[in-house]
Motif scaffolding. Sequence first.
Motif, short mmCIF file in Angstrom:
data_model
loop_
_atom_site.label_atom_id
_atom_site.label_comp_id
_atom_site.label_asym_id
_atom_site.label_seq_id
_atom_site.Cartn_x
_atom_site.Cartn_y
_atom_site.Cartn_z
N SER A 154 0.71 -26.07 33.95
CA SER A 154 -0.13 -26.51 34.93
C SER A 154 -1.04 -27.88 34.37
O SER A 154 -1.81 -27.98 33.88
CB SER A 154 -1.47 -25.70 34.29
OG SER A 154 -2.61 -26.15 35.95
N ARG A 156 -3.34 -29.20 36.07
CA ARG A 156 -4.88 -28.67 36.51
C ARG A 156 -5.38 -28.54 35.48
O ARG A 156 -6.84 -28.96 35.19
CB ARG A 156 -4.98 -27.50 37.42
CG ARG A 156 -5.98 -27.86 38.31
CD ARG A 156 -5.87 -26.91 39.14
NE ARG A 156 -5.49 -26.98 40.38
CZ ARG A 156 -6.66 -27.77 41.64
NH1 ARG A 156 -7.75 -27.98 41.09
NH2 ARG A 156 -5.60 -28.14 42.69
N GLN A 160 -8.19 -29.96 32.67
CA GLN A 160 -9.65 -29.45 32.96
C GLN A 160 -9.89 -29.24 31.43
O GLN A 160 -10.85 -29.20 31.66
CB GLN A 160 -9.62 -27.94 33.67
CG GLN A 160 -9.94 -28.47 35.07
CD GLN A 160 -9.24 -26.37 36.12
OE1 GLN A 160 -8.83 -25.84 34.95
NE2 GLN A 160 -9.76 -26.42 37.19
N VAL A 166 -10.65 -32.82 38.82
CA VAL A 166 -9.40 -32.35 38.84
C VAL A 166 -9.77 -32.23 40.61
O VAL A 166 -10.81 -31.97 41.18
CB VAL A 166 -8.76 -31.09 38.71
CG1 VAL A 166 -7.78 -30.47 39.50
CG2 VAL A 166 -9.07 -31.08 37.06
N LEU A 172 -1.05 -29.62 41.39
CA LEU A 172 -0.53 -30.23 40.09
C LEU A 172 -0.96 -28.60 39.37
O LEU A 172 -0.94 -28.15 39.05
CB LEU A 172 -2.43 -30.95 39.74
CG LEU A 172 -2.96 -31.88 40.61
CD1 LEU A 172 -4.11 -31.80 40.62
CD2 LEU A 172 -2.16 -32.93 40.88
N THR A 240 -5.38 -22.44 38.58
CA THR A 240 -4.47 -23.77 37.60
C THR A 240 -3.18 -23.28 38.06
O THR A 240 -2.73 -24.29 37.61
CB THR A 240 -4.71 -23.18 36.24
OG1 THR A 240 -4.65 -21.68 35.58
CG2 THR A 240 -6.39 -23.81 36.30
#
Length: 370
Positions: A154, A156, A160, A166, A172, A240
């Motif tokens: 992931s 994303r 993070q 993000v 993503l 995510t």
Amino acid sequence: AYEIVDCDWSSDVCSSDLNWNLQPAKTDENNDKNGADKTAALRDARLSISGFKISDGEISYFDARTGKRKTLSKANMSLSMTALDQPAELTLDAIFNKEKLNVTAHIDSPNTYLNQMPTKVTLALKSRLTNLDFDGTVVAANQHNGALKVTGPSLRGLMQWTGTPVPKAPGLGKFSLSGNVAVKDQIYSLKRARVALDGMNASADMSVNLTGNVPAVSGNLTLDKLDLGTYMTANANAGTNANPADEKKGKGGKTKGWSTEPLALGGLKLANADVGVAIDTLTLGELTVSHSRMKVSLHGGRLSADLNQAGLFNGNATGSIVADARSSAPDFAMKLNVSNVQMKPLLGVAMKVDRIEGTGALSFDVEGRG
């Protein structure tokens, strides 16, 4: 010159076996006054580390430029080196931002690195969120080149974890990247790269300049497909590991088509770009464009794409598209010149009109907000 702004560690167990034999080379008085003997001293330095270890420790770094401190906790590190001109081996496992990571590194000659000369380095980082492998040459802390491979479940989640902003969009997800990377003075270049993200595959020759307020991207990118809705549609429930395909499907697996949700384009403010893009299949809702070639420019949250070539419902299209996220409600503008196009499917998607059939030519000049 090297400067450590702040570096400290503490541990329950810290053991080492260090042997020093520092014999500065003799220099005349003038050279000594000019500091020339420092280089000779480093050249003649003899340092061996036959088992330096940190167990269950903490390693922190304070970046005076940003005022932020980053900490590795529960760190277990070992370092071995027979001499500065001999290979050094480093292993590390620790916790960073609640995620466990493992690092192994090999340096052919610490002495050449300290003298800012090209030094062979291999590095491997393993974690739940990403695996990274680098095999190349390092000249200094901010200058290196070599083969890079990065994968993860992931993007994303990785963004993070590292504190990177993000965009609020369902995309993503799973990603991978491999290619030749070069770094110098916060300018990163990627050559002959292969990239995969959210089911897309791409090849790229790109550079990223990090010296400004936001990253500046330039280069050329070729994709097999791109669904713009994956990165534009707002969806607060996107996690995510969100699957973009699931977000667009309703009952029976049928595509919902145009979303009625407001578009979120905050991600356009995260970078500037000047990129040549080629896409085999580009989709947005029910609109599909094939074999598109365009020049994309992104500055300050305003995206413009000059379409030089595109296939649209068996016809040809040229024009421009603008998406502007600089105001609270995003603005859009589209100009298209279409020739030899099948009218019924085109008008059905664009205007929900299905009573006109045949082949035709059209010109669009549309503006919108929201």
